[in-house]
Structures are given as structure tokens and as C-alpha cells.
Design an enzyme around this catalytic site. Sequence first.
Site, PDB file in Angstrom:
ATOM      1  N   ASP A   3      -2.449   6.580  -3.336  1.00 54.21           N
ATOM      2  CA  ASP A   3      -1.286   5.925  -2.729  1.00 54.21           C
ATOM      3  C   ASP A   3      -0.693   4.828  -3.622  1.00 54.21           C
ATOM      4  O   ASP A   3      -1.062   4.699  -4.790  1.00 54.21           O
ATOM      5  CB  ASP A   3      -1.650   5.355  -1.360  1.00 54.21           C
ATOM      6  CG  ASP A   3      -2.572   4.150  -1.483  1.00 54.21           C
ATOM      7  OD1 ASP A   3      -3.321   4.076  -2.475  1.00 54.21           O
ATOM      8  OD2 ASP A   3      -2.536   3.283  -0.594  1.00 54.21           O
TER       9      ASP A   3
ATOM     10  N   SER B 291       0.798  -1.223   0.000  1.00 51.39           N
ATOM     11  CA  SER B 291       0.000   0.000   0.000  1.00 51.39           C
ATOM     12  C   SER B 291       0.829   1.272   0.000  1.00 51.39           C
ATOM     13  O   SER B 291       1.625   1.499  -0.891  1.00 51.39           O
ATOM     14  CB  SER B 291      -0.952  -0.038   1.195  1.00 51.39           C
ATOM     15  OG  SER B 291      -1.878   1.005   1.100  1.00 51.39           O
ATOM     16  N   HIS B 292       0.668   2.084   1.039  1.00 51.21           N
ATOM     17  CA  HIS B 292       1.318   3.397   1.113  1.00 51.21           C
ATOM     18  C   HIS B 292       2.755   3.285   1.616  1.00 51.21           C
ATOM     19  O   HIS B 292       3.453   4.288   1.681  1.00 51.21           O
ATOM     20  CB  HIS B 292       0.529   4.280   2.068  1.00 51.21           C
ATOM     21  CG  HIS B 292       0.381   3.633   3.408  1.00 51.21           C
ATOM     22  ND1 HIS B 292      -0.426   2.539   3.603  1.00 51.21           N
ATOM     23  CD2 HIS B 292       0.973   3.875   4.583  1.00 51.21           C
ATOM     24  CE1 HIS B 292      -0.334   2.151   4.852  1.00 51.21           C
ATOM     25  NE2 HIS B 292       0.512   2.930   5.478  1.00 51.21           N
TER      26      HIS B 292
ATOM     27  N   ASP C  66      -5.755   2.672  -3.388  1.00 50.88           N
ATOM     28  CA  ASP C  66      -6.998   2.609  -2.618  1.00 50.88           C
ATOM     29  C   ASP C  66      -7.185   3.803  -1.687  1.00 50.88           C
ATOM     30  O   ASP C  66      -8.274   4.047  -1.202  1.00 50.88           O
ATOM     31  CB  ASP C  66      -7.143   1.273  -1.863  1.00 50.88           C
ATOM     32  CG  ASP C  66      -5.998   0.980  -0.925  1.00 50.88           C
ATOM     33  OD1 ASP C  66      -5.069   1.813  -0.825  1.00 50.88           O
ATOM     34  OD2 ASP C  66      -6.010  -0.100  -0.291  1.00 50.88           O
ATOM     35  N   ARG C  67      -6.122   4.549  -1.418  1.00 51.15           N
ATOM     36  CA  ARG C  67      -6.269   5.729  -0.551  1.00 51.15           C
ATOM     37  C   ARG C  67      -6.435   7.001  -1.378  1.00 51.15           C
ATOM     38  O   ARG C  67      -6.043   7.031  -2.545  1.00 51.15           O
ATOM     39  CB  ARG C  67      -5.027   5.898   0.326  1.00 51.15           C
ATOM     40  CG  ARG C  67      -4.834   4.782   1.303  1.00 51.15           C
ATOM     41  CD  ARG C  67      -3.681   5.089   2.231  1.00 51.15           C
ATOM     42  NE  ARG C  67      -3.565   4.029   3.226  1.00 51.15           N
ATOM     43  CZ  ARG C  67      -3.053   4.193   4.442  1.00 51.15           C
ATOM     44  NH1 ARG C  67      -2.577   5.370   4.790  1.00 51.15           N
ATOM     45  NH2 ARG C  67      -3.009   3.192   5.291  1.00 51.15           N
TER      46      ARG C  67
ATOM     47  N   LYS D 120     -11.387   0.021  -0.381  1.00 53.24           N
ATOM     48  CA  LYS D 120     -11.479   1.460  -0.523  1.00 53.24           C
ATOM     49  C   LYS D 120     -10.925   1.827  -1.895  1.00 53.24           C
ATOM     50  O   LYS D 120     -10.178   1.051  -2.486  1.00 53.24           O
ATOM     51  CB  LYS D 120     -10.758   2.169   0.609  1.00 53.24           C
ATOM     52  CG  LYS D 120      -9.301   1.769   0.828  1.00 53.24           C
ATOM     53  CD  LYS D 120      -8.852   2.363   2.153  1.00 53.24           C
ATOM     54  CE  LYS D 120      -7.366   2.229   2.381  1.00 53.24           C
ATOM     55  NZ  LYS D 120      -6.984   0.926   2.927  1.00 53.24           N
TER      56      LYS D 120
ATOM     57  N   ASP E 190      -1.051   1.607  -3.999  1.00 52.90           N
ATOM     58  CA  ASP E 190      -1.908   0.639  -4.683  1.00 52.90           C
ATOM     59  C   ASP E 190      -3.254   1.210  -5.084  1.00 52.90           C
ATOM     60  O   ASP E 190      -4.150   0.473  -5.498  1.00 52.90           O
ATOM     61  CB  ASP E 190      -2.085  -0.625  -3.842  1.00 52.90           C
ATOM     62  CG  ASP E 190      -2.747  -0.340  -2.503  1.00 52.90           C
ATOM     63  OD1 ASP E 190      -2.610   0.788  -2.001  1.00 52.90           O
ATOM     64  OD2 ASP E 190      -3.404  -1.240  -1.961  1.00 52.90           O
TER      65      ASP E 190
HETATM   66  C1  G16 Z   1      -4.841  -0.571   5.640  1.00 48.16           C
HETATM   67  C2  G16 Z   1      -6.243  -1.009   5.908  1.00 48.16           C
HETATM   68  C3  G16 Z   1      -7.045   0.130   6.452  1.00 48.16           C
HETATM   69  C4  G16 Z   1      -6.363   0.719   7.670  1.00 48.16           C
HETATM   70  C5  G16 Z   1      -4.953   1.109   7.321  1.00 48.16           C
HETATM   71  C6  G16 Z   1      -4.149   1.550   8.535  1.00 48.16           C
HETATM   72  O1  G16 Z   1      -4.842   0.363   4.604  1.00 48.16           O
HETATM   73  O2  G16 Z   1      -6.877  -1.496   4.754  1.00 48.16           O
HETATM   74  O3  G16 Z   1      -8.319  -0.344   6.767  1.00 48.16           O
HETATM   75  O4  G16 Z   1      -7.072   1.830   8.131  1.00 48.16           O
HETATM   76  O5  G16 Z   1      -4.266   0.010   6.785  1.00 48.16           O
HETATM   77  O6  G16 Z   1      -4.039   0.488   9.418  1.00 48.16           O
HETATM   78  P1  G16 Z   1      -3.089   0.557  10.674  1.00 48.16           P
HETATM   79  O7  G16 Z   1      -3.589   1.739  11.472  1.00 48.16           O
HETATM   80  O8  G16 Z   1      -3.273  -0.747  11.371  1.00 48.16           O
HETATM   81  O9  G16 Z   1      -1.690   0.810  10.195  1.00 48.16           O
HETATM   82  P2  G16 Z   1      -3.796   0.262   3.410  1.00 48.16           P
HETATM   83  O10 G16 Z   1      -4.085   1.458   2.561  1.00 48.16           O
HETATM   84  O11 G16 Z   1      -2.446   0.319   4.090  1.00 48.16           O
HETATM   85  O12 G16 Z   1      -4.062  -1.042   2.757  1.00 48.16           O
END
Ligand code: G16
Length: 543
Positions: free
Chosen positions: A277, A113-114, A281-282, A376, A279
Site C-alpha cells: 500500500d 497509508s492506503h 505496511d499492508r 505491520k 506506506d
Molecule cells: C490502520 C491500522 C490498522 C487497522 C486499519 C483499518 O492501518 O494500523 O491496525 O486495521 O487502519 O482501521 P479502520 O478499520 O479503523 O479503518 P493503515 O494501513 O491504514 O495504517
Amino acid sequence: MQKLTIQTSPIDGQKPGTSGLRKKTRVFMGPHFLENYVQSIFDGIGGVVDKRLVVGGDGRYFNAQAIQVILRMAAANGAAACIVGQNGILSTPAASHLIRLRGTDGGLILSASHNPGGIDADFGLKYNTPNGGPAPEGVTDRIYAATKIIHEYRILEGADADLGTLGKTRMDQMEVEVVDPVTDYAALMETLFDFNAIRALFASGFRMRFDAMHAVTGPYATAILEGTLGAAKGTVVNGTPSPDFGGGHPDPNPIWAKDLMDTMMGPDAPDFGAASDGDGDRNMIVGRGIYVTPSDSLALLAARATAAPAYRGGLKGVARSMPTSGAVDRVAEKLGIACYETPTGWKFFGNLLDAGRATLCGEESAGTGSDHVREKDGLWAVLLWLNILAQTKTSVADLMAAHWAEFGRNYYSRHDYEDVETDKANALITALRAALPGLPRQAFGPLTVSSADEFAYDDPVDGSRSEGQGIRVNFTSGGRVVFRLSGTGTVGATLRVYLEDVETDPARMHRDAQEALAPIIAAADAIAGIRKYTGRTAPDVIS
Ligand code: G16
């Protein structure tokens, strides 16, 4: 092609976190690490014999090699077909859509992801179920259990699949179908929004800047915004994906998307700015001279979603993760629809979306989405904003001001303490948990605690219970602080402190968030002993 059965043994540290397994890239590249985890996914979901899977990732370093391993293992495990994004690329929402569109048995998404990409950065892998959403805890528990007893994996020996050419080929008995990563997703977006209205908006001279942060959304945003909707060439910046995201941190927030922030706060700023981000989704939303927090964005989108054809009939309900601000709650109240509070992790929205209880979901961590997929969706949020701007013909700043005047404003900020020693972070949470019963009625500066507890979620659809989902302390003033440890980091622990206060006095709605939240920030440290346990005097990231 020969099928090999390779002897192996369990490898520590393969417990999926908030969204799949995320580790340092070199860890994933270590002997048997990826293979053990992939076989454990297959074993955890009851095998893949005759199953069809979607496979794709955000194109980060090791994406291309890992996909070939996954394909060879799927073939050796008897899968019927894999549908793969060209060159191994699929944004997370596009993968979710493809799983649903093709009715597959789920999919494997390669992304951290990010988190930054590169051989010295992060890599990740997750399994999404046939509804297109991240595997719920029951499934990830079975995958984790499989990682602890694995003793062999199956893999095909042979040449790599050609993922550069669209069309169908075979890998032993398994069909490999390479698809364009953008086409189906772009077609879905066209069914949701009033593209004619958005086209007219751009034709009227409306200017936008979309920062793809050298990540996967570049091709999607370029095709849809510049190609279909007629935004000026150059609207999408940093639009060519690179394996290390141009050496940057593909996290769309005011810190990591600083260039975009500077542009939007500067003279001659465009009308609208957005970023996505690693991937896809953000999302980050920023108007001329105004940053919109993810929690406020969710509330605004919920209040005005009917601008888009897909939501014209109204929303069935909304859902937000517990640490997300309560701004959307008041919108739901006014609309007379249900509002669900779930643990952090998009996987918790899946049942609500499947059951038709919620239409829109969102999280403070820059995630918003709807029932069109089960992830998302960054670009979806941007398009819904554009649809609303096209309908209202007003600015982002004026839209937010009107929203706050109608619903009140939730001042909100998240403070992250990164790479804290795991033992120290755990000690802080343990002490906080123990202190909970004594907190109500205690005063911290001008604030008095009204209630304090540890969040547990009872899923209203399947009855499952998830405990230990964050510690929340509410104040009599209506403000609150939430503490939890991140489940997506790859080094040490990240302590997240979520700060929120409600303001209903219009004269006080336009202050700086850190200033407005100062009493809650001070109370958070006094309650949790952040300095004492972590040795840190300030957060690493304030968003
Ligand atoms: C993932 C999850 C999200 C979550 C985020 C942060 O996002 O899909 O639901 O809010 O991580 O999680 P944490 O606070 O446990 O680091 P992504 O965009 O990283 O796939």
C-alpha cells in the site's frame, strides 16, 4: 536562524484515529493545522528537548513541505537530532525499524497509508514511540488533550534542510542526518529469511509480479526482489513512487489492485503475485488463480513460519485483531501457543510483542507482521511467503487447499459502506448496542444468535482497558458478524461489516465466499438495519 514563538489557538478535529491523524490534505495545509498538531505531539510526549527522532513519510503530496515544518519545529523545540529518509521517504516498517535500530525517542511518520494522495485527497501524521510502534491510546490521549489547550508553537525561521544529500548537516543546534531509506531495512530482511533458498526459487524459473501501486514500497521491492534475490527485471510493476500514487488508490485488495488480480487470474499467470500500500505496511497475496484473504494469509504464515530462519525455533504466540477471522486461532491451538484477540489498530500489538508473548500478528485489513519491527510490514509478509514457497516447492493454491483440509476454512468477507452521514452511522451503532441484550436465541433465517456483545480489551501486559471496540454477534453455527465504524476515514463515517463462517466439510470448502456467507450477510442487515439507517442497498467495497 531565529526561533519564533507563534500564537495560536486550538483547532477542532485533531483527535487521532486508528493510526494517527488523517485528514484531507487541504485541511492539513490550512493555517496552523500542521503546526498545532506537531507542537501537540511534542507537548503530549513531554517535550523533545535533547531527544532524537526519526522522520519520514510515504512521499505523498505535501510530504516534502510538511517534513520541513516538522524539522524546523523539532529544532526550535530543542531536539538533539532528526534522522530523515532521503528526500523525506521512509516506508512505515522501515521507519519503525530505524527507530529501534538507532534507539531514538520515537519518530514522526507522514502517511495516510492506503488512502489516496494529492491536494484533494488525504494526508496523515502519527507519532511512534521508542519501541517503534504507533503510540498507544494513553499517549494519543495526551496528544489530543494538548491539541485542546495549545496557545503557541515554536518554529525556526530559515532555509529548508537539504534532504536530497546523504549525510549530516545542522539546523541551528539540531543535527539532521539524511539516510538511505532502503539500506537498513533490506539488511534486516536478510537476517530473517533464507535468501539463498529464495534465490534458488527465482533461478529455477519461478515468476512473480509485485505491484507497488506507485507507492513507497517500489524502491524497497526493486532492491530486494530484483536486486538481491534475482527476480526477473520487471517483476516489480508501478515501482516508482508518485505524490498521488499515479492517480490511483494505493490499497492492496482485489478492487484497487485489479490489474494484478486480472493478471493472476488470467492465462499464463505468474506463480505468485503481491501488492503493497501507500506506506508499505499492508500486503495482498495472490497465487495463480487464487486470492488469499489476509486472515487466511496470517493463518498460513503462522502454520509454516518455521520455514524462515528467524522463526525456526517456533512462535511464542500469535495475535489478531478482533474482526480478523479465527483461522489463526486453530493454528495456534494445534501448535499449543497463545492466541490474543486485540482491538483494531496495530498499536494494540505493541505490548504483546514487547513482552515476548506474541511473535506474529495480523489483521483482516491486509496487515501482517512480526516482532522484527513494531508495525505491520508488507514486504516482510511477501518474503515470508516466498520463503515458504521456496521450502515447500508447491503452489499457493495447493498450500491453501492443504491448509484448509488440515484446519478447516473460515469463509470471510468485509463489506464497507463509505461516506455515510456521521449521524446516521452513529444512530445505527447506538440502536445496535441497545438491541444487544435481546439478540441471543433470536433467529435470522437459518441462523440463531448464540451471543452478542460489544468488544472491550483488557491489555494483559499493562492492564489498560479499551472499550467500544466493535459489536459482535455470534451464531450457533459458528459464524459471526462484527460491526464497527472505521477510524481511518476522512469524510463522513465508514461502516465496516465483517462476515465470517466456518466450514469443516472438505466438499464445501471451495465455494465463492459471498455465496457461502449469504445467510450471514442477510442476517447482518436484519440485525443492524443497514438499509434503514444508511439508505444504502449495497456496500461500496466488498473485500
Ligand atoms: C490502520 C491500522 C490498522 C487497522 C486499519 C483499518 O492501518 O494500523 O491496525 O486495521 O487502519 O482501521 P479502520 O478499520 O479503523 O479503518 P493503515 O494501513 O491504514 O495504517
